[in-house]
Design a protein around this motif. Sequence first.
Motif, PDB file in Angstrom:
ATOM      1  N   PRO A   1       0.799  -1.231   0.000  1.00 62.66           N
ATOM      2  CA  PRO A   1       0.000   0.000   0.000  1.00 62.66           C
ATOM      3  C   PRO A   1       0.830   1.278   0.000  1.00 62.66           C
ATOM      4  O   PRO A   1       0.337   2.336  -0.399  1.00 62.66           O
TER       5      PRO A   1
ATOM      6  N   PHE B   1     -13.723  -7.744  -0.352  1.00 63.85           N
ATOM      7  CA  PHE B   1     -12.357  -7.757   0.177  1.00 63.85           C
ATOM      8  C   PHE B   1     -12.092  -9.002   1.021  1.00 63.85           C
ATOM      9  O   PHE B   1     -10.952  -9.501   1.066  1.00 63.85           O
TER      10      PHE B   1
ATOM     11  N   ASP C   1      -9.060 -11.425   0.086  1.00 64.94           N
ATOM     12  CA  ASP C   1      -8.042 -11.824   1.066  1.00 64.94           C
ATOM     13  C   ASP C   1      -7.817 -13.336   1.035  1.00 64.94           C
ATOM     14  O   ASP C   1      -6.679 -13.809   1.179  1.00 64.94           O
TER      15      ASP C   1
ATOM     16  N   TYR D   1      -0.285  -7.681  -6.065  1.00 64.47           N
ATOM     17  CA  TYR D   1      -1.140  -6.491  -6.110  1.00 64.47           C
ATOM     18  C   TYR D   1      -2.119  -6.539  -7.279  1.00 64.47           C
ATOM     19  O   TYR D   1      -3.103  -5.796  -7.307  1.00 64.47           O
TER      20      TYR D   1
ATOM     21  N   ASP E   1     -11.683   2.250  -4.163  1.00 63.87           N
ATOM     22  CA  ASP E   1     -11.059   1.779  -2.927  1.00 63.87           C
ATOM     23  C   ASP E   1     -10.011   0.695  -3.133  1.00 63.87           C
ATOM     24  O   ASP E   1      -9.108   0.540  -2.307  1.00 63.87           O
TER      25      ASP E   1
ATOM     26  N   ARG F   1      -6.032   0.654  -1.401  1.00 59.59           N
ATOM     27  CA  ARG F   1      -5.477  -0.383  -0.532  1.00 59.59           C
ATOM     28  C   ARG F   1      -4.198  -1.000  -1.101  1.00 59.59           C
ATOM     29  O   ARG F   1      -3.676  -1.958  -0.551  1.00 59.59           O
TER      30      ARG F   1
ATOM     31  N   TYR G   1      -3.834  -2.254  -4.286  1.00 62.95           N
ATOM     32  CA  TYR G   1      -4.056  -3.119  -5.438  1.00 62.95           C
ATOM     33  C   TYR G   1      -4.181  -2.275  -6.714  1.00 62.95           C
ATOM     34  O   TYR G   1      -4.338  -1.054  -6.662  1.00 62.95           O
TER      35      TYR G   1
END
Length: 318
Positions: A98, A185, A189, A204, A231, A235, A237
């Motif tokens: 990030p 998300f 994860d 990423y 978003d 983060r 990505y």
Amino acid sequence: MTREPEGRRGAPVRPKVTSRPSAREQQRSARGLAVVVALLTVVLIGGAGALALLVSAQRAAPGAPAAPGVLQEPDAPPPPPEPEPTLDERAAGLALDPSAQTDWRLDGTGEKTVYLTFDDGPSDNTPRVLDVLDRYGVKATFFVTGHEPDKRGYIRDAYERGHSIGLHTMTHDYAQVYASEDAFFGDLDQVGQVVKEQIGFVPYLTRFPGGASNTVSVNYCPGIMSALARDLPARGYQFYDWNVSSGDAAGTNVDVEKIVQSSCVEGYTNVMLLFHDSATKDTTPDALPRIIEFYQQRGYRFEPITREGFVCHHGVNN
């Protein structure tokens, strides 16, 4: 003159004699002394044993309060956590970070480049795809899912052969991943950890099921694609869509000629080409040689996706 006591006149004065104890009395005294010594010995031994028990108890129970008068040894410090393995330069460039500052090439690289991308794997067809890529000496990118646990070793195989690995969600279930941002998300994860188990880091690179332009997601959460497009990069990505589709998603084992015709196009400097890597796409590896040769003959090079490469974004419709 000194007078002698009455009745003793003329008799010499004798010294007073103390009588010695008899042998019986001596034996009795010796026995008593032995009993006292024995009692003292028992007391001393018992005290040492009790002390040893107290010390042992303190050692066996770290952190327990010490008994009065007993010194407690300090607890040994816990071992330090094992450090994360250091990533090599290639892995560090592909790993989720990030804090990384990246100049994303949304407008292209200016050089004729093809990015072959394969969604939905790994599958039984992954080795076939890898073999074709090796034969032509080209690199690609695999956006993987968690569908087939017994095929996950192909993720490591692809990475070790020089290809990039991206995340295409764990389930690829539209109703699940697009239910909310938290659901998306959470799913991402999970697949990130699957990939980390194979290559040592979470990449990423991501690709949305259906792409950023999909409208199916509105059925589950209106506005979610707009939120995710904002978003996800925040983060650390980056998401990648495509500007050319092979058409192999149109059905099971789409005809090779149709895949070739859809994939081979003119007019793009950067080609982000979408394929699918699943058990129902046996014809995709068959079509690859002709597609690779088409672009090689026109002076294109083939690259895996990296931070320095072209970033293709669709317009968001939800």
